[in-house]
Write a protein that holds these residues in place. Structure first.
Motif, PDB file in Angstrom:
ATOM      1  N   ALA A 140       0.830  -1.203   0.000  1.00 35.12           N
ATOM      2  CA  ALA A 140       0.000   0.000   0.000  1.00 35.12           C
ATOM      3  C   ALA A 140       0.866   1.255   0.000  1.00 35.12           C
ATOM      4  N   SER A 141       0.418   2.269  -0.724  1.00 34.83           N
ATOM      5  CA  SER A 141       1.045   3.583  -0.627  1.00 34.83           C
ATOM      6  C   SER A 141       0.473   4.294   0.596  1.00 34.83           C
ATOM      7  N   VAL A 142       1.090   5.400   0.992  1.00 32.72           N
ATOM      8  CA  VAL A 142       0.556   6.177   2.115  1.00 32.72           C
ATOM      9  C   VAL A 142      -0.847   6.658   1.775  1.00 32.72           C
ATOM     10  N   GLU A 143      -1.055   7.039   0.516  1.00 23.31           N
ATOM     11  CA  GLU A 143      -2.376   7.511   0.094  1.00 23.31           C
ATOM     12  C   GLU A 143      -3.410   6.390   0.208  1.00 23.31           C
ATOM     13  N   ASP A 144      -3.034   5.175  -0.195  1.00 27.99           N
ATOM     14  CA  ASP A 144      -3.919   4.010  -0.045  1.00 27.99           C
ATOM     15  C   ASP A 144      -4.267   3.805   1.427  1.00 27.99           C
ATOM     16  N   ALA A 153     -12.490   4.650   9.785  1.00 24.03           N
ATOM     17  CA  ALA A 153     -12.863   5.639  10.798  1.00 24.03           C
ATOM     18  C   ALA A 153     -14.364   5.898  10.850  1.00 24.03           C
ATOM     19  N   LYS A 154     -15.106   5.449   9.825  1.00 27.88           N
ATOM     20  CA  LYS A 154     -16.566   5.560   9.867  1.00 27.88           C
ATOM     21  C   LYS A 154     -17.153   4.619  10.922  1.00 27.88           C
ATOM     22  N   HIS A 155     -16.343   3.653  11.357  1.00 32.30           N
ATOM     23  CA  HIS A 155     -16.798   2.657  12.331  1.00 32.30           C
ATOM     24  C   HIS A 155     -16.141   2.833  13.705  1.00 32.30           C
ATOM     25  N   GLY A 156     -15.279   3.845  13.846  1.00 28.64           N
ATOM     26  CA  GLY A 156     -14.569   4.074  15.099  1.00 28.64           C
ATOM     27  C   GLY A 156     -13.176   4.612  14.826  1.00 28.64           C
ATOM     28  N   ILE A 157     -12.346   4.626  15.834  1.00 33.59           N
ATOM     29  CA  ILE A 157     -10.983   5.148  15.682  1.00 33.59           C
ATOM     30  C   ILE A 157     -10.167   4.233  14.776  1.00 33.59           C
ATOM     31  N   CYS A 158      -9.527   4.815  13.764  1.00 36.06           N
ATOM     32  CA  CYS A 158      -8.633   4.073  12.872  1.00 36.06           C
ATOM     33  C   CYS A 158      -7.638   5.051  12.281  1.00 36.06           C
ATOM     34  N   GLN A 159      -6.356   4.798  12.495  1.00 40.68           N
ATOM     35  CA  GLN A 159      -5.297   5.715  12.058  1.00 40.68           C
ATOM     36  C   GLN A 159      -4.089   4.940  11.560  1.00 40.68           C
ATOM     37  N   ILE A 160      -3.235   5.615  10.795  1.00 37.55           N
ATOM     38  CA  ILE A 160      -1.937   5.045  10.450  1.00 37.55           C
ATOM     39  C   ILE A 160      -1.068   5.129  11.693  1.00 37.55           C
ATOM     40  N   ALA A 161      -0.573   3.980  12.140  1.00 34.85           N
ATOM     41  CA  ALA A 161       0.284   3.929  13.323  1.00 34.85           C
ATOM     42  C   ALA A 161       1.756   3.960  12.948  1.00 34.85           C
ATOM     43  N   ASN A 162       2.123   3.203  11.923  1.00 31.49           N
ATOM     44  CA  ASN A 162       3.520   3.079  11.513  1.00 31.49           C
ATOM     45  C   ASN A 162       3.627   3.193   9.991  1.00 31.49           C
ATOM     46  N   ASP A 163       4.387   4.168   9.538  1.00 32.35           N
ATOM     47  CA  ASP A 163       4.789   4.219   8.128  1.00 32.35           C
ATOM     48  C   ASP A 163       6.206   3.661   8.120  1.00 32.35           C
ATOM     49  N   ASN A 164       6.299   2.328   8.052  1.00 30.23           N
ATOM     50  CA  ASN A 164       7.577   1.653   8.271  1.00 30.23           C
ATOM     51  C   ASN A 164       8.511   1.712   7.077  1.00 30.23           C
ATOM     52  N   ALA A 165       7.961   1.431   5.905  1.00 28.61           N
ATOM     53  CA  ALA A 165       8.776   1.340   4.698  1.00 28.61           C
ATOM     54  C   ALA A 165       7.851   1.441   3.499  1.00 28.61           C
ATOM     55  N   THR A 166       8.437   1.602   2.334  1.00 31.95           N
ATOM     56  CA  THR A 166       7.631   1.648   1.127  1.00 31.95           C
ATOM     57  C   THR A 166       6.824   0.360   1.009  1.00 31.95           C
ATOM     58  N   GLY A 167       5.494   0.487   0.965  1.00 29.48           N
ATOM     59  CA  GLY A 167       4.648  -0.687   0.860  1.00 29.48           C
ATOM     60  C   GLY A 167       4.454  -1.449   2.143  1.00 29.48           C
ATOM     61  N   GLN A 168       4.801  -0.868   3.287  1.00 28.86           N
ATOM     62  CA  GLN A 168       4.622  -1.548   4.579  1.00 28.86           C
ATOM     63  C   GLN A 168       4.126  -0.540   5.616  1.00 28.86           C
ATOM     64  N   ILE A 169       2.801  -0.494   5.752  1.00 33.19           N
ATOM     65  CA  ILE A 169       2.161   0.481   6.620  1.00 33.19           C
ATOM     66  C   ILE A 169       1.245  -0.246   7.593  1.00 33.19           C
ATOM     67  N   VAL A 170       1.212   0.228   8.834  1.00 32.35           N
ATOM     68  CA  VAL A 170       0.415  -0.416   9.881  1.00 32.35           C
ATOM     69  C   VAL A 170      -0.680   0.539  10.342  1.00 32.35           C
ATOM     70  N   GLY A 255       0.816   9.163  18.207  1.00 28.72           N
ATOM     71  CA  GLY A 255       1.128   9.640  16.861  1.00 28.72           C
ATOM     72  C   GLY A 255       1.744   8.586  15.958  1.00 28.72           C
ATOM     73  N   ARG A 256       1.849   8.942  14.698  1.00 31.05           N
ATOM     74  CA  ARG A 256       2.406   8.054  13.672  1.00 31.05           C
ATOM     75  C   ARG A 256       3.924   7.940  13.811  1.00 31.05           C
ATOM     76  N   VAL A 257       4.423   6.720  13.723  1.00 31.45           N
ATOM     77  CA  VAL A 257       5.869   6.495  13.667  1.00 31.45           C
ATOM     78  C   VAL A 257       6.295   6.726  12.213  1.00 31.45           C
ATOM     79  N   ARG A 258       7.005   7.829  11.980  1.00 33.15           N
ATOM     80  CA  ARG A 258       7.360   8.231  10.612  1.00 33.15           C
ATOM     81  C   ARG A 258       8.740   7.666  10.239  1.00 33.15           C
ATOM     82  N   TRP A 259       8.826   6.341  10.224  1.00 34.01           N
ATOM     83  CA  TRP A 259      10.131   5.708  10.044  1.00 34.01           C
ATOM     84  C   TRP A 259      10.651   5.835   8.614  1.00 34.01           C
ATOM     85  N   ARG A 260       9.795   5.564   7.639  1.00 28.81           N
ATOM     86  CA  ARG A 260      10.221   5.678   6.236  1.00 28.81           C
ATOM     87  C   ARG A 260      10.746   7.081   5.956  1.00 28.81           C
TER      88      ARG A 260
END
Length: 314
Positions: A140-144, A153-170, A255-260
């Motif tokens: 997935a891209s960050v935009e994805d 988030a329409k169903h509750g709290i949901c956020q990007i937690a870790n932007d670890n690497a290209t194509g690896q987001i949590v 907050g988001r872990v902005r590792w990438r």
């Protein structure tokens, strides 16, 4: 050679971590003893003998990984003559930021161990078991990921937690919301969306009680100016102001872990080698997905520390 130290976070733990350093170097053994004393627990015995179920409890994992990293850094400095200040930058993934701050002289070892025990307990206790979840989006891209999180988030709290690497987001949040985000990501054509087996939903707004706990815990802890600039998770660029470093540790909990972004920034600013002190090689493996043709080395054994020191000294 321009290099940076990057300190690992949860997921790198394993039984036996740091034992070979303690057996080979009295300076490393002293670090484990000091952490044991600070926590009034034989954490080193748990690290070396297990069981893995107890070591993997957040309350134990966080100080254990830090102890292993600082033991490696202490050996590098006292036994091989390579000080942290010879690096251009230091950074740490989530709890690894505490290891980076300790290595750079911002927080002393005893305070770091105690803070991580408080952090681990607070993060584990912030939400009832089953109420929160995390999921990995592979390919997935960050935009994805942001679009999937918005759907969740329409169903509750949901956020990007870790932007670890290209194509690896949590993603992280309430269970139903994260599951909905996974469903949305699959519909978008994301390669893989998988729920993770974690004990709590880290790095999202559900962790607000843990952020409050860290605000209180950090209030009376002395922070010094780092001996090397810290690329922290919140800013993804150099920070040297002690007060900002402290405040960003509070913000980091939710907050988001902005590792990438952090790795990309360091690579763009002259870093040729990333050295990962402690245990495992999770961050070293991740490098290949972030920056092409960059060198990474895991400093997790006496042999790797000696080889790295020889390379630095030329």
């Amino acid at each position: 050679m321009a290099f940076a130290f990057t300190f690992p976070g949860q997921g790198s733990q394993s039984i036996g971590m740091g034992k070979d350093l303690a057996e080979a170097f009295p300076n490393a053994r002293h670090i484990f003893e000091e952490v044991d004393d600070a926590l009034r627990q034989k954490l080193s015995h748990l690290m070396w003998e297990g069981p893995i179920e107890d070591l993997s409890l957040t309350t134990n994992t966080q100080p254990a990984l830090m102890a292993s990293s600082i033991a490696a850094m202490t050996v590098l400095a006292k036994d091989f003559g390579i000080d942290v200040a010879e690096a251009k930058y230091a950074a740490g993934h989530s709890l690894g930021e505490y290891s980076a701050l300790c290595a750079a002289g911002v927080i002393n070892l005893r305070d770091t161990a105690k803070l991580l025990r408080i952090r681990g307990d607070a993060m584990q206790n912030a939400v009832p078991v089953g109420k929160g979840a995390m999921a990995a989006l592979l390919g997935a891209s960050v935009e994805d990921a942001e679009a999937a999180a918005a759907a969740g988030a329409k169903h509750g709290i949901c956020q990007i937690a870790n932007d670890n690497a290209t194509g690896q987001i949590v993603l992280s949040g309430e269970t139903d919301a994260v599951q909905a985000a996974c469903d949305a990501a699959t519909e978008m054509g994301v390669k893989k969306a998988m729920m993770l087996n974690v004990s709590a939903p880290f790095h999202c707004d559900i962790m607000s009680p843990a952020a409050d706990a860290m605000r209180g815990a950090l209030a009376d802890v002395t922070f010094n100016t780092p001996s090397v600039p810290i690329i922290n998770n919140v800013q993804a660029m150099p920070v040297t102001d002690p007060e900002q470093l402290k405040n960003d540790l509070i913000a980091q909990v939710t907050g988001r872990v902005r590792w990438r972004e952090s790795i990309e920034w360091m690579a763009a600013n002259g870093i040729e080698t990333f050295a990962e002190p402690g245990t495992g090689k999770v961050l070293t493996a991740m490098l290949k997905r972030i920056v092409k043709d960059i060198k990474g080395v895991a400093l997790n054994s006496p042999e790797s520390l000696e080889a790295f020191a020889k390379e630095i000294k030329g």
